[in-house]
Design a protein around this motif. Structure first.
Motif, mmCIF file in Angstrom:
data_model
loop_
_atom_site.group_PDB
_atom_site.id
_atom_site.type_symbol
_atom_site.label_atom_id
_atom_site.label_comp_id
_atom_site.label_asym_id
_atom_site.label_seq_id
_atom_site.Cartn_x
_atom_site.Cartn_y
_atom_site.Cartn_z
ATOM 1 N N PRO A 136 0.855 -1.385 0.009
ATOM 2 C CA PRO A 136 -0.078 -0.063 -0.157
ATOM 3 C C PRO A 136 0.710 1.238 -0.118
ATOM 4 C CG PRO A 136 -0.760 -1.709 1.697
ATOM 5 C CD PRO A 136 0.752 -2.100 1.103
ATOM 6 N N SER A 137 0.171 2.205 -0.508
ATOM 7 C CA SER A 137 0.985 3.593 -0.532
ATOM 8 C C SER A 137 1.662 3.985 0.888
ATOM 9 C CB SER A 137 0.194 4.742 -1.427
ATOM 10 O OG SER A 137 -0.004 4.237 -2.698
ATOM 11 N N ALA A 138 0.615 4.004 1.800
ATOM 12 C CA ALA A 138 1.166 4.269 3.014
ATOM 13 C C ALA A 138 2.430 3.699 3.586
ATOM 14 C CB ALA A 138 0.107 4.311 4.114
ATOM 15 N N ASP A 139 2.246 2.397 3.304
ATOM 16 C CA ASP A 139 3.592 1.460 3.725
ATOM 17 C C ASP A 139 4.675 2.006 2.974
ATOM 18 O OD1 ASP A 139 1.867 0.453 5.626
ATOM 19 O OD2 ASP A 139 1.450 -1.242 4.449
ATOM 20 N N LEU A 140 4.420 2.200 1.795
ATOM 21 C CA LEU A 140 5.652 2.337 0.901
ATOM 22 C C LEU A 140 6.254 3.734 1.467
ATOM 23 C CD1 LEU A 140 7.501 1.985 -1.493
ATOM 24 C CD2 LEU A 140 5.861 3.028 -2.798
ATOM 25 N N ALA A 141 5.316 4.825 1.661
ATOM 26 C CA ALA A 141 5.783 6.067 2.390
ATOM 27 C C ALA A 141 6.713 5.764 3.705
ATOM 28 C CB ALA A 141 4.723 6.862 2.599
ATOM 29 N N ARG A 142 6.093 4.982 4.570
ATOM 30 C CA ARG A 142 6.821 4.587 5.721
ATOM 31 C C ARG A 142 8.602 4.025 5.144
ATOM 32 N NH1 ARG A 142 1.544 3.410 7.834
ATOM 33 N NH2 ARG A 142 1.902 1.116 7.255
ATOM 34 N N PHE A 143 8.398 3.007 4.232
ATOM 35 C CA PHE A 143 9.726 2.555 3.830
ATOM 36 C C PHE A 143 10.525 3.785 3.410
ATOM 37 C CE2 PHE A 143 7.742 -1.618 4.257
ATOM 38 C CZ PHE A 143 8.944 -2.554 4.193
ATOM 39 N N SER A 144 9.846 4.622 2.645
ATOM 40 C CA SER A 144 10.982 5.580 1.878
ATOM 41 C C SER A 144 11.293 6.476 3.205
ATOM 42 C CB SER A 144 9.939 6.491 1.142
ATOM 43 O OG SER A 144 10.860 7.395 0.294
ATOM 44 N N ALA A 145 10.484 6.964 4.040
ATOM 45 C CA ALA A 145 10.913 7.836 5.328
ATOM 46 C C ALA A 145 11.961 6.927 5.809
ATOM 47 C CB ALA A 145 9.657 7.963 6.140
ATOM 48 N N ALA A 146 12.018 5.794 6.220
ATOM 49 C CA ALA A 146 12.987 4.951 7.031
ATOM 50 C C ALA A 146 14.190 4.882 6.071
ATOM 51 C CB ALA A 146 12.584 3.508 7.364
ATOM 52 N N ALA A 147 14.122 4.891 4.928
ATOM 53 C CA ALA A 147 15.251 4.826 3.954
ATOM 54 C C ALA A 147 16.198 6.033 4.045
ATOM 55 C CB ALA A 147 15.021 4.615 2.642
ATOM 56 N N ARG A 148 15.493 7.183 3.955
ATOM 57 C CA ARG A 148 16.134 8.499 4.284
ATOM 58 C C ARG A 148 17.030 8.603 5.750
ATOM 59 N NH1 ARG A 148 14.746 12.274 0.321
ATOM 60 N NH2 ARG A 148 13.143 11.906 -0.913
ATOM 61 N N GLU A 149 16.100 8.239 6.729
ATOM 62 C CA GLU A 149 16.512 8.432 7.847
ATOM 63 C C GLU A 149 17.822 7.425 8.363
ATOM 64 O OE1 GLU A 149 16.658 9.607 11.951
ATOM 65 O OE2 GLU A 149 15.423 10.403 10.130
ATOM 66 N N SER A 150 17.913 6.460 7.523
ATOM 67 C CA SER A 150 19.028 5.478 7.765
ATOM 68 C C SER A 150 20.165 5.859 7.194
ATOM 69 C CB SER A 150 18.565 4.090 7.161
ATOM 70 O OG SER A 150 18.664 4.188 5.705
ATOM 71 N N VAL A 151 20.306 7.060 6.239
ATOM 72 C CA VAL A 151 21.606 7.578 6.044
ATOM 73 C C VAL A 151 21.816 8.904 6.239
ATOM 74 C CG1 VAL A 151 22.002 5.562 4.055
ATOM 75 C CG2 VAL A 151 20.572 7.975 3.494
ATOM 76 N N ASN A 152 21.215 9.440 7.319
ATOM 77 C CA ASN A 152 21.368 10.924 7.529
ATOM 78 C C ASN A 152 22.703 11.311 8.015
ATOM 79 O OD1 ASN A 152 18.661 12.058 7.047
ATOM 80 N ND2 ASN A 152 17.854 11.323 9.157
ATOM 81 N N SER A 153 23.324 10.065 8.748
ATOM 82 C CA SER A 153 24.717 10.418 9.235
ATOM 83 C C SER A 153 25.664 10.113 8.107
ATOM 84 C CB SER A 153 25.014 10.048 10.379
ATOM 85 O OG SER A 153 24.880 8.569 10.303
ATOM 86 N N HIS A 154 25.388 9.384 6.920
ATOM 87 C CA HIS A 154 26.251 8.996 6.184
ATOM 88 C C HIS A 154 26.679 10.281 5.181
ATOM 89 C CE1 HIS A 154 28.395 5.429 4.403
ATOM 90 N NE2 HIS A 154 28.221 5.978 3.330
#
Length: 734
Positions: free
Chosen positions: A335-353
């Protein structure tokens, strides 16, 4: 980079720590990272790139804003590159399967100065135990030193710990890139579609056939799936054939330049990297920064560190098509809402990289490596005195003599692995060095043929003996070359001196020895650039004179070259004409039948001694056959002769050194190899009017007669009658 370019970039001031990195390629990722480090000015960074371009990554030109050298296509900078490796406070070896990288690693280890190995997770070729054995051999300095290992990612740390054990120091230092260009790119995805992006080479290692088969199966059941393929490679046509049934759902974009990538990431919902081995894989943090969940395997180093299964992507056990199909079906049904959560988590995972984080970790690791190095006092001494040597710049020393900073003895390694004649003409250098510097430890690297010469005439020197042919071809046998380098490095020479025609093996061993000064001739040999000081030959100069000038350029020796002292061999006085019909190469020999006829005629009026080499068929019984089974016997026979007759060969040079008069059939030899001493006692039979003469260059014999119309013309020109008359006339004058 020229000095002026370095100045414009503000790189001339010397920071507190200098770091030299040896790496493979000027990839945009490497260049961007090193530009960031250099711009911080926390360290002085010098980067040696082995290659400019990758065969499968035709990146355009990138702007290098740091001090650098590119070796590919520029052999003239190899010497400077080795000096960078030696002179930096820390050398970082980021590659090892290229000859220069391997030489740099071993050289730095032998120098006892700080260095580190920085590498991706081992096992690229999947060779198992054989691969581990190969790494143990090629990277053996790692096991012999306290050098830390900088591993690219935690998977790299685990891989190297498996190779080298847990007692070493490991630092997790992955690749970093400017991810802001992916974060800030506006998204162009459509809600009704699920677009998968692949970016990379289309080859087996990347698992692209499994990608094609998995997508074909998933797309057949999910019409909303799309695939964008960025890249090219050897498997493209096979992929196209597999994807033909779903061709309408596939967009082939081919290879794209680095700066074009963010726009394509912005069109996708997820990245798929079904790799079979990636030490890191920069596409993973790029995709995460763009908000793309990543479908990848456990064989991606970046995925193991940055991707959490079912949170910001899916980590598959392998690159099999059914695993990829299941992940893509999951994405298509998400679902689009779940994909959005995956997308937000992806961005967050490399904030310090970030590049700045990478720069900080690199500088910190470099400083810690130097600070923790076991031999800190030796490193400081090397920096201050360049291995206890210096050139007195404030004094006008006309011959630029290399002067020790301390009064104790030094170790000098001298290379002369050649035939007997080559070493006879070199003997004055060694004897004069021994006489002028009795406190020095002089190590003579020489051939089995010449070893006895130094044993008798220079008993003070230490001999390292090699068979000449095996020595000169050792570059074809890396393990033997490494062993030779280790043996020489164990001597810890302060300086190396090369004779005028030493080849690539001698050049490489001299530099790998860790000596702070390497001196030799200036030649066209590509490795000649490795030497710190090179002396070019002068027109009409003999080889002996050139060798003397090479040594005098940096060592205190008399201006005039003396003749070798061979008195230690003694003499066998016979007052006879001594004939030696041999030479090291067949095309340098006057025909044996001519020598036999000459001896038979001379013996009627003169005592004649024939130095026998099993070639006395047809010789008159009146001719005294002398079988010289050792160098000692050969020297004594020539020393006691009234006249020597022979070819341009080692015995001729012995006669020249001993002052024994001679008649010499020069043949193809260069005038630089004429008798170097007592020239007035020699008659040289040379025919300069023959256009092909001499065919032997000073440093490179032709090894065969090059005159196809009249073979051996330079020697056959001389009849037995002519030579007989020259010998008889010369004997009367003595």
């Amino acid at each position: 980079m020229t000095d002026s370019a370095s100045h414009e970039l503000g790189l001339q001031d010397t920071p507190r720590l200098s770091v030299c990195v040896v790496t493979y390629l000027t990839s945009p990722y490497q260049v961007e990272f090193f530009n960031q480090i250099a711009a911080s000015r926390e360290v002085r960074l010098q980067v040696i790139y082995l290659r400019r371009e990758h065969d499968l990554h035709p990146w355009g030109q990138v702007t290098l804003k740091h001090e650098h050298l590119v070796l590919e296509g520029h052999p003239e900078v190899i010497g400077q590159a080795f000096r960078w490796v030696l002179e930096a406070n820390l050398t970082v070896c980021n590659y090892y399967t290229h000859w220069f990288a391997l030489a740099a690693l071993h050289l730095r280890h032998l120098s006892t100065r700080p260095w580190v190995f920085w590498g991706e997770r081992p096992g690229f070729l999947r060779l198992g135990w054989f691969g581990r054995l190969a790494r143990r051999v090629l990277l053996y300095p790692i096991s012999k030193s306290a050098a830390p290992i900088w591993a690219i990612g935690q998977a790299g740390v685990a891989g190297y710990m498996n190779d080298w054990g847990s007692d070493k120091t490991y630092v997790n230092l992955p690749y970093f890139s400017d991810l802001s260009r992916f974060r800030n790119q506006p998204r162009t995805v459509r809600a009704e579609e699920r677009v998968v992006l692949y970016s990379g080479i289309l080859n087996s290692r990347k698992g692209v056939l499994g990608l094609a088969e998995g997508f074909r199966a998933a797309a057949s059941a999910h019409p909303n799936l799309r695939l964008i393929i960025l890249g090219s490679g050897p498997l493209e046509q096979r992929m196209r054939a597999i994807l033909e049934p779903v061709a309408a759902q596939v967009l082939w974009e081919g290879f794209r330049e680095w700066h074009e990538l963010p726009a394509f990431y912005a069109q996708a919902d997820a990245l798929c990297l079904p790799t079979r081995h990636d030490g890191w894989a920069m596409v993973v943090p790029e995709a995460l920064a763009a908000g793309l969940p990543v479908i990848t395997t456990m064989d991606s180093g970046a995925a193991l560190e940055l991707v959490t299964h079912d949170f910001n992507g899916w980590v598959l056990p392998n690159s099999e098509s059914h695993s990829i199909e299941n992940a893509m079906c999951r994405l298509a049904d998400l679902p689009s809402a779940d994909l959005a959560r995956f997308s937000a988590a992806a961005r967050e995972s490399v904030n310090s990289h970030t590049l700045d984080e990478g720069r900080s970790r690199f500088v910190t690791a470099a400083c810690e490596a130097v600070a923790a190095y076991d031999n800190k006092s030796a490193s400081k001494a090397t920096l201050d005195t360049s291995h206890k040597w210096h050139v007195e710049k404030n004094q006008k020393v006309t011959n630029k003599t290399f002067i020790r900073a301390a009064a104790d003895s030094m170790t000098l390694a001298v290379f002369r692995v050649n035939q007997l004649g080559d070493n006879v003409v070199y003997l004055p250098v060694v004897q004069s060095l021994v006489a002028a510097h009795p406190e020095w430890r002089i190590v003579m690297v020489t051939s089995t043929t010449a070893a006895r010469l130094y044993e008798v005439c220079c008993p003070q020197v230490e001999l390292h003996v090699h068979e000449a042919s095996k020595f000169t071809s050792a570059w074809r046998r890396p393990l033997q070359l490494v062993q030779m380098a280790a043996e020489l490095g164990a001597l810890r020479p302060d300086a190396c001196l090369l004779g005028d025609d030493q080849g690539k093996v001698a050049h490489l061993l001299a530099l790998l020895s860790g000596a702070s000064l390497c001196i030799g001739p200036k030649t066209s040999n590509v490795l000649n650039y490795l030497l710190h000081h090179r002396e070019a030959a002068i027109a009409n100069e003999s080889v002996a004179e050139h060798n003397w000038r090479i040594a005098r350029a940096r060592f205190s020796l008399p201006e005039n070259m003396p003749a070798p002292d061979l008195s230690g061999f003694g003499r066998d006085d016979s007052n006879a004409i001594v004939i030696h019909a041999g030479a090291s190469r067949e095309y340098q020999r006057w025909p044996l039948r001519h020598y036999t006829e000459l001896a038979n005629r001379l013996v009627k009026t003169h005592p004649v001694r024939w130095i026998s080499q099993g070639d006395d068929v047809g010789l008159s019984p009146a001719v005294q056959r002398v079988k010289t089974t050792s160098l000692d016997e050969l020297v004594r026979v020539i020393a006691g002769a009234r006249l020597f007759v022979g070819n341009n060969s080692g015995p001729m040079h012995l006669a020249s050194a001993l002052g024994t008069p001679g008649v010499i059939l020069i043949g193809p030899s260069s005038p630089s190899w004429d008798p170097a001493w007592h020239q007035d006692r020699f008659i040289l039979l040379r025919e300069p009017r023959i256009s092909c003469q001499p065919c032997d260059a000073v440093w490179k014999p032709a090894n065969r007669c090059l005159n196809t119309l009249t073979p051996m013309a330079c020697l056959n020109r001389w009849s037995v009658d002519t030579v007989y008359e020259q010998v008889v006339r010369f004997c009367r004058s003595l």
